[in-house]
Write a protein that holds these residues in place. Structure first.
Motif, PDB file in Angstrom:
ATOM      1  N   ASN A  23      20.477  11.183 -11.854  1.00 30.67           N
ATOM      2  CA  ASN A  23      19.264  11.314 -12.657  1.00 30.67           C
ATOM      3  C   ASN A  23      18.816  10.013 -13.327  1.00 30.67           C
ATOM      4  OD1 ASN A  23      18.955  14.142 -12.148  1.00 30.67           O
ATOM      5  ND2 ASN A  23      20.599  14.535 -13.624  1.00 30.67           N
ATOM      6  N   GLU A  24      19.187   8.900 -12.731  1.00 28.95           N
ATOM      7  CA  GLU A  24      18.641   7.599 -13.154  1.00 28.95           C
ATOM      8  C   GLU A  24      17.421   7.313 -12.272  1.00 28.95           C
ATOM      9  OE1 GLU A  24      19.396   5.485 -15.525  1.00 28.95           O
ATOM     10  OE2 GLU A  24      21.299   6.251 -16.290  1.00 28.95           O
ATOM     11  N   THR A  25      16.400   8.136 -12.433  1.00 27.49           N
ATOM     12  CA  THR A  25      15.263   8.112 -11.514  1.00 27.49           C
ATOM     13  C   THR A  25      14.498   6.799 -11.561  1.00 27.49           C
ATOM     14  OG1 THR A  25      15.049  10.507 -11.824  1.00 27.49           O
ATOM     15  CG2 THR A  25      13.201   9.369 -10.798  1.00 27.49           C
ATOM     16  N   SER A  26      14.264   6.288 -12.752  1.00 34.05           N
ATOM     17  CA  SER A  26      13.511   5.033 -12.845  1.00 34.05           C
ATOM     18  C   SER A  26      14.282   3.880 -12.220  1.00 34.05           C
ATOM     19  CB  SER A  26      13.169   4.722 -14.298  1.00 34.05           C
ATOM     20  OG  SER A  26      14.339   4.551 -15.078  1.00 34.05           O
ATOM     21  N   LEU A  27      15.599   3.868 -12.399  1.00 33.10           N
ATOM     22  CA  LEU A  27      16.426   2.842 -11.759  1.00 33.10           C
ATOM     23  C   LEU A  27      16.342   2.965 -10.246  1.00 33.10           C
ATOM     24  CD1 LEU A  27      18.548   0.588 -11.713  1.00 33.10           C
ATOM     25  CD2 LEU A  27      20.312   2.345 -12.046  1.00 33.10           C
ATOM     26  N   ALA A  28      16.444   4.184  -9.738  1.00 34.48           N
ATOM     27  CA  ALA A  28      16.348   4.398  -8.292  1.00 34.48           C
ATOM     28  C   ALA A  28      15.009   3.909  -7.759  1.00 34.48           C
ATOM     29  CB  ALA A  28      16.547   5.875  -7.968  1.00 34.48           C
TER      30      ALA A  28
END
Length: 524
Positions: free
Chosen positions: A333-338
């Motif tokens: 759930n580190e979406t922005s990092l992904a």
């Protein structure tokens, strides 16, 4: 240095006992001499594994694999070389395995030395463990191979958060191992500054950043253990990798004024007699152009300084593993990092294809010209046509998945690399292959022959390279860093764990792809 005995019992039993350190050999000395029983082939290769109680990590799965694969290898010298090399990291280089003082019951740490140098390189340690992916399975057990991987990822994350521009590190305080002196670094002037009690050497190498993502991907794909990556500092370290790479897209010159940008994100100067040990222009290096989309690297995987700072193989490796590690970020759930990782990886591939491919007039098979990958470029039109044996290399690009082995540009590049058109290719009476400025012309790195095999479907090419590898060990039964192409008795580094593991992994790969070759003889 005494290899392992106390650490063996910490790893296996959770306590120290039974064997004293005095009874275990110094492996750096042990590996320089021959030990019976010798193989029954023409090379009579030494038995090079340390005694079982002196091995730094024991694995029943490893021993079972050695036995089963060994039974498929008909040639006695090839079988011995596999038996010596594949377990080398587990046998000799797991210097310490324990827990973080911050999370003493859960955050595993693994300190892995390269072999004869008592420090942990980000690149080397990632590749040393990569050899054992066929043995890796999910396990919460501290004494498992999975725990070694988790510990290495955790320790690499700590290193990156401490000094993201550095490549090689000292033991963690929890190990109670003393820092190793590095006399070569005594007169270094480096920005950003680093703590020598934590850092062994601070050469900024782009592949070191990519190797953290590579090791993370290796573990994740083998175990599907996403939860591990959300527990400690992985996401923060991955963000640091991305931020550091973005910083190193900074050009040397202001594109409007053509004057040097100050300050540069990284500079390095060393008092030395070797030009490859420092950077030109007072530590800035050769100018790199603006607007390429490529990431600079001050040093190569060989630890030699780059000529032109856009090192194409390292950009390729970063491109591949930013994309794969973004899947880990998404799963925790580190979406922005992904999203940021993919937003960097995708245009990076375009930049490599735009700036990293050059046309060589009259260099094709029919003299009509050929498009090949350059080793380094500067973005101003300057490029370097060569390859270096250290990974990542152009030769290895098909192996780590950047390009198909059937891609025309890769095929042309590979053909050029494995010929006299590569200034660091040598062909002697003993062995022929790619070398490195690190050891000088005329010396072949057996690692390059291993990669040649890994990227070939040609049985004759594979057999020829295997035969030369068998003749390159000076009877010691280990893969050296480099070998004089004309004299196998002239070699460097008796204990180079990464190259040994790579050879063993290549044998496993051949067993899957070309099992019939392992059933042949190399005694002719």
């Amino acid at each position: 240095m005494v290899v392992g005995c106390a650490q063996v019992f910490v790893s296996l039993l959770g306590q120290i006992g039974v064997v004293t350190c005095q009874s275990c050999p110094d492996y750096s000395s042990y590996s320089k001499t021959r030990h019976e029983p010798f193989s029954s082939g023409r090379y009579a290769l030494s038995s090079a594994r340390p005694p079982p109680l002196c091995r730094t990590f024991n694995s029943s799965a490893l021993e079972s694999l050695l036995s089963s694969v060994g039974d498929t290898i008909a040639d006695p010298d090839l079988r011995r070389l596999f038996e010596n090399t594949y377990p080398n990291t587990l046998d000799t280089a797991i210097k310490w395995h324990g827990f973080s003082s911050s999370n003493p019951d859960s955050e595993e740490l693994t300190f892995i030395i390269t072999g004869d140098i008592n420090a942990m390189w980000l690149r080397d340690s990632a590749n040393q463990l990569q050899s054992y992916l066929p043995l890796l399975s999910p396990s919460p057990d501290f004494n498992s191979l999975a725990s070694l991987f988790r510990g290495a990822i955790n320790l690499q994350a700590r290193y990156l958060l401490t000094s993201p521009y550095c490549n090689s590190f000292q033991p963690p305080p929890e190990s109670n191992l003393p820092p190793s002196p590095n006399p070569a670094a005594d007169n270094d002037i480096v920005f950003p500054e680093y703590d020598p009690n934590k850092v062994f050497e601070c050469k900024y190498e782009l592949d070191s950043l990519a190797s953290f993502l590579q090791l993370s991907t290796n573990y994740h794909e083998a175990t599907h253990d996403s939860s591990f990556f959300s527990k400690f500092h992985w996401a923060k370290a991955a963000k640091t990798v991305l931020e550091t790479a973005k910083n190193m897209t900074t050009p040397t010159l202001d594109p409007d004024t053509n004057r040097p940008l100050v300050p540069q994100p990284y500079t390095f100067t060393r008092k030395t007699t070797r030009s490859t040990e420092t950077l030109a222009n007072d530590g800035i290096g050769h100018p790199a152009a603006a607007g390429t989309g490529l990431v600079r690297s001050a040093f190569r995987p060989s630890d030699d300084s780059t000529t032109y700072q856009f090192l194409i193989p390292s950009n390729m490796l970063l491109c591949v593993y930013l994309a794969s590690a973004s899947l880990i970020a998404r799963e925790i759930n580190e979406t922005s990092l992904a999203d940021e990782m993919m937003a960097f990886s995708t245009p990076l591939r375009k930049a490599i294809q735009t700036h990293g491919i050059v046309s060589i007039p009259g260099d094709g098979e029919n003299g009509t010209g050929e498009r090949v990958y350059a080793y380094e470029v500067d973005g101003f039109g300057g490029y370097l046509l060569q390859d270096d044996a250290n990974l990542p290399s152009l030769l290895s690009a098909a192996w780590f998945g950047y390009v198909s082995p059937f891609d025309p540009v890769y095929i042309g590049t590979r053909r050029r690399i494995l010929s006299a058109r590569n200034p660091y290719y040598s062909k002697g009476e003993v062995v022929g292959g790619v070398g490195s400025a690190h050891t000088g012309p005329g010396r072949v790195w057996p690692m390059s022959l291993v990669v040649r095999i890994l990227t070939s479907e040609d049985d004759d090419e594979i057999k020829g390279a295997l035969g030369e590898l068998l003749g390159s060990t000076d009877g010691l039964g280990l893969v050296h860093e480099s070998v004089d192409g004309w004299d196998a008795a002239r070699w460097t580094r008796e204990w180079f764990s990464w190259a040994n593991g790579l050879f063993g992994g290549m044998i496993l790969d051949l067993g899957r792809r070309k099992g019939g070759i392992l059933g042949g003889s190399f005694q002719g």
